[in-house]
Design an enzyme around this catalytic site. Structure first.
Site, PDB file in Angstrom:
ATOM      1  N   GLY A 232       0.791  -1.232   0.000  1.00 11.64           N
ATOM      2  CA  GLY A 232       0.000   0.000   0.000  1.00 11.64           C
ATOM      3  C   GLY A 232       0.819   1.276   0.000  1.00 11.64           C
ATOM      4  N   THR A 234       1.503   3.346  -2.567  1.00 10.87           N
ATOM      5  CA  THR A 234       0.787   4.395  -3.293  1.00 10.87           C
ATOM      6  C   THR A 234      -0.458   4.818  -2.532  1.00 10.87           C
ATOM      7  OG1 THR A 234       1.597   3.487  -5.386  1.00 10.87           O
ATOM      8  CG2 THR A 234      -0.254   5.012  -5.499  1.00 10.87           C
ATOM      9  N   ALA A 235      -1.158   3.851  -1.920  1.00 10.15           N
ATOM     10  CA  ALA A 235      -2.347   4.176  -1.129  1.00 10.15           C
ATOM     11  C   ALA A 235      -1.985   5.122   0.011  1.00 10.15           C
ATOM     12  CB  ALA A 235      -2.976   2.902  -0.578  1.00 10.15           C
ATOM     13  N   GLU A 258       4.611   4.968 -12.344  1.00  8.08           N
ATOM     14  CA  GLU A 258       3.997   3.654 -12.503  1.00  8.08           C
ATOM     15  C   GLU A 258       2.563   3.755 -13.005  1.00  8.08           C
ATOM     16  OE1 GLU A 258       3.892  -0.450  -9.944  1.00  8.08           O
ATOM     17  OE2 GLU A 258       3.466   1.412  -8.877  1.00  8.08           O
ATOM     18  N   ARG A 267      -8.446   6.906  -7.809  1.00  8.76           N
ATOM     19  CA  ARG A 267      -8.274   6.356  -6.463  1.00  8.76           C
ATOM     20  C   ARG A 267      -8.529   7.412  -5.392  1.00  8.76           C
ATOM     21  NH1 ARG A 267      -3.031   2.420  -6.569  1.00  8.76           N
ATOM     22  NH2 ARG A 267      -3.409   2.544  -4.325  1.00  8.76           N
ATOM     23  N   GLN A 381      11.071   0.184  -3.490  1.00  8.84           N
ATOM     24  CA  GLN A 381      10.767  -1.243  -3.348  1.00  8.84           C
ATOM     25  C   GLN A 381      11.759  -1.886  -2.376  1.00  8.84           C
ATOM     26  OE1 GLN A 381       8.199  -2.613  -4.303  1.00  8.84           O
ATOM     27  NE2 GLN A 381       7.646  -2.334  -6.444  1.00  8.84           N
ATOM     28  N   GLU A 402      18.680  -2.621  -3.865  1.00  9.67           N
ATOM     29  CA  GLU A 402      19.652  -2.150  -4.856  1.00  9.67           C
ATOM     30  C   GLU A 402      20.729  -1.206  -4.347  1.00  9.67           C
ATOM     31  OE1 GLU A 402      17.849  -2.275  -9.256  1.00  9.67           O
ATOM     32  OE2 GLU A 402      16.847  -0.833  -7.966  1.00  9.67           O
ATOM     33  N   GLY A 404      22.654   0.654  -0.688  1.00  8.65           N
ATOM     34  CA  GLY A 404      22.762   1.132   0.683  1.00  8.65           C
ATOM     35  C   GLY A 404      22.842   2.640   0.755  1.00  8.65           C
TER      36      GLY A 404
END
Length: 519
Positions: A232, A234-235, A258, A267, A381, A402, A404
């Site tokens: 969630g 984006t929510a 995205e 939304r 992500q 991906e 640090g």
């Protein structure tokens, strides 16, 4: 007899004569500089009128820079010192600059060239205009020189030019350093403003416990909000953007790499109206729901929310667009959804690996936050390591995907965690409370504050997060009166679908692979 040669005289047009007379003198107004300094020496009120407009470097004549610097030192001293011929002369002597300006004789001359400080603000603006003209000439000359260098990247040139021009527009041209005295005064002024301000010192998120922890998102901070797909992300930022743009009327810019802008606004309409995303997507609304839709989107229509859905946005394009939005619309918060979909663009050197590219992007985002002095929120992500762990799926800093460098550059690193997604029915605390329709906002790094795990309400059918009420009760069809009258839940509307109905029962199993919200 020799014929005389007919030699035509060289014709010099009027423009050439004017240019020869003017030469290449930089734009200046030395006489205006003398008038401003003289007014400050004879009128006790004059320094306070222009001290915030001018810096020592805006004066063209070197002696005038030293004199104005001495005046500002006296003005900002604690307690403030009177400004006149004697005090300025004494300050210049302490600075070792009195002889460089022409001794006391030159200061006396300045006071004789002005009768009053009646037009000092107007004169100060002329000095500032001349300085801006000189700065533009310097920037342009350097840009022309760089353009002839074949080794220079053209996108780097564009970015540098735009950065320099933006700095001039905002009136904050780069300075080499600031004194401790100036910085202490700025900090004291900031603290005083915060103490006199009702509410939070930063941009409020609309989530009570989060605002208590952070005092709102602070200017120049880079905030990372990371989670696995379906948690969630984006929510959460849409709910937050709605709270800020509609609730607080603060301008927000959202860069979505995205989802399309229409999908995002749909939304938001679902959150605002209480109509499920499924109904809005299919258009299967009853007559009273159409009326509900038209009435409840009015506040959203007027909200200062700006959405850009350019795919594969490069960090160069983001900086350019963000500067324009801040300049034109006074944006107070920038949100990027999400970081891994960005590209370094043509300005990246050497074609490094993806980890190096993400590192460069995160550093650039932090630089952008400082440059524009607004909080920048970037979604990110998490790696699949979360899924492979045993019973606990709560994210850790080591799960950042991906790079640090993201953890290093960010002022706040946070995670969104919904145990219900992993079919975990109870929280792992002493009370073992149910996790139904709840999520956790985990603040794992906070450069300027403490850490905490904040539980929020998650309403999947509307694709939004909200405050968890005081008693820990969650979204439930069995308590409509409480939910509809709760002052802390502005989105709640009557007759919302229950998590136990046909749609809600399948809610947790119908996640779109590319979406954060179950549709």
């Amino acid at each position: 007899m020799e014929k005389s040669l007919n030699i035509s005289p060289v014709r010099v047009d009027k423009t050439t004569i004017i240019n020869l007379e003017k030469g290449k003198l930089p734009p200046q107004a030395v006489d205006i500089e003398e008038a401003v300094l003289g007014a400050m020496l004879i009128d006790i009120k004059a320094p306070g009128e222009v001290i915030d407009l001018l810096q020592p470097e805006v004066f063209y004549k070197e002696a005038h820079k030293y004199i104005y610097e001495a005046i500002t030192q006296l003005f900002h001293s604690t307690p403030p010192q009177p400004i006149d011929l004697l005090t300025v002369s004494a300050q210049l002597k302490r600075n070792g600059k009195l002889e460089l300006v022409g001794s006391d004789f030159y200061l006396i001359q300045l006071t004789q060239k002005i009768a009053s400080s009646a037009h000092i603000v107007f004169h100060a603006r002329i000095i500032l205009q001349k300085y801006i003209q000189r700065s533009l000439i310097t920037i342009s000359s350097k840009l022309i020189e760089d353009c002839y260098d074949e080794g220079m990247d053209v996108f780097d040139l564009l970015d540098t030019a735009e950065t320099n021009l933006y700095e001039i527009t905002q009136g904050n041209l780069k300075k080499g350093y600031e004194t401790a005295q100036s910085l202490v005064n700025q900090a004291k002024q900031r603290i005083e403003e915060i103490s006199n301000k009702e509410g939070l010192s930063g941009i409020p998120t609309g989530f009570r416990k989060l605002d208590e922890l952070t005092s709102g998102w602070q200017p120049s901070d880079l905030i990372i909000i990371a989670a696995r797909p379906g948690m969630g992300k984006t929510a959460f930022v849409l709910s937050m953007a709605r709270n800020i743009a509609v609730g607080s009327n603060e301008p927000v810019a959202l860069f979505s790499l995205e989802m399309s802008s229409v999908q995002l606004i749909t939304r938001l309409i679902s959150s605002e109206t209480g109509l499920t995303s499924e109904k809005l997507r299919k258009g299967t609304l009853e007559p009273h729901e159409w009326e509900q839709l038209n009435v409840k989107v009015k506040d959203l229509e007027k909200a200062p929310l700006y959405i850009d859905d350019t795919p594969s946005l490069s960090i160069f394009d983001l900086r350019a667009k963000a500067r324009r939005l801040v300049s034109q619309h006074g944006i107070k918060l920038i949100v990027i959804d999400y970081l891994q979909l960005m590209s370094a663009g043509s300005s990246s050197k050497g074609g490094g690996n993806r980890e190096q590219e993400i590192s460069m992007i995160s550093r650039s985002l932090k630089g952008l936050a400082k440059e524009l002095n607004v909080p920048v929120i970037a979604l990110s992500q998490l790696s699949r390591a979360v899924e492979t762990r045993g019973s606990s799926k709560r994210p850790l800093l080591s799960d950042l995907r991906e790079s640090g460098a993201i953890e290093q550059d960010a002022d706040i690193v946070s995670f969104i965690y919904r145990p219900e997604y992993y079919k975990i029915d109870n929280w792992d605390d002493e009370e073992a409370a149910p996790t139904t329709n709840q999520g956790e906002f985990i603040v794992a790094k906070h450069r300027n504050g403490s850490l905490d795990n904040i539980r929020l309400k998650f309403i999947g059918s509307l694709g939004k997060f909200d405050n968890l009420d005081e008693y820990g009760m969650t979204y439930d069809d069995s308590m409509p009166s409480k939910m509809n009258l709760d002052a802390h839940n502005p989105f709640i509307t009557p007759n919302l679908p229950s998590p136990n109905d046909a749609f809600g029962s399948s809610m947790n199993n119908n996640f779109d692979e590319n979406s954060d919200v179950p549709f």
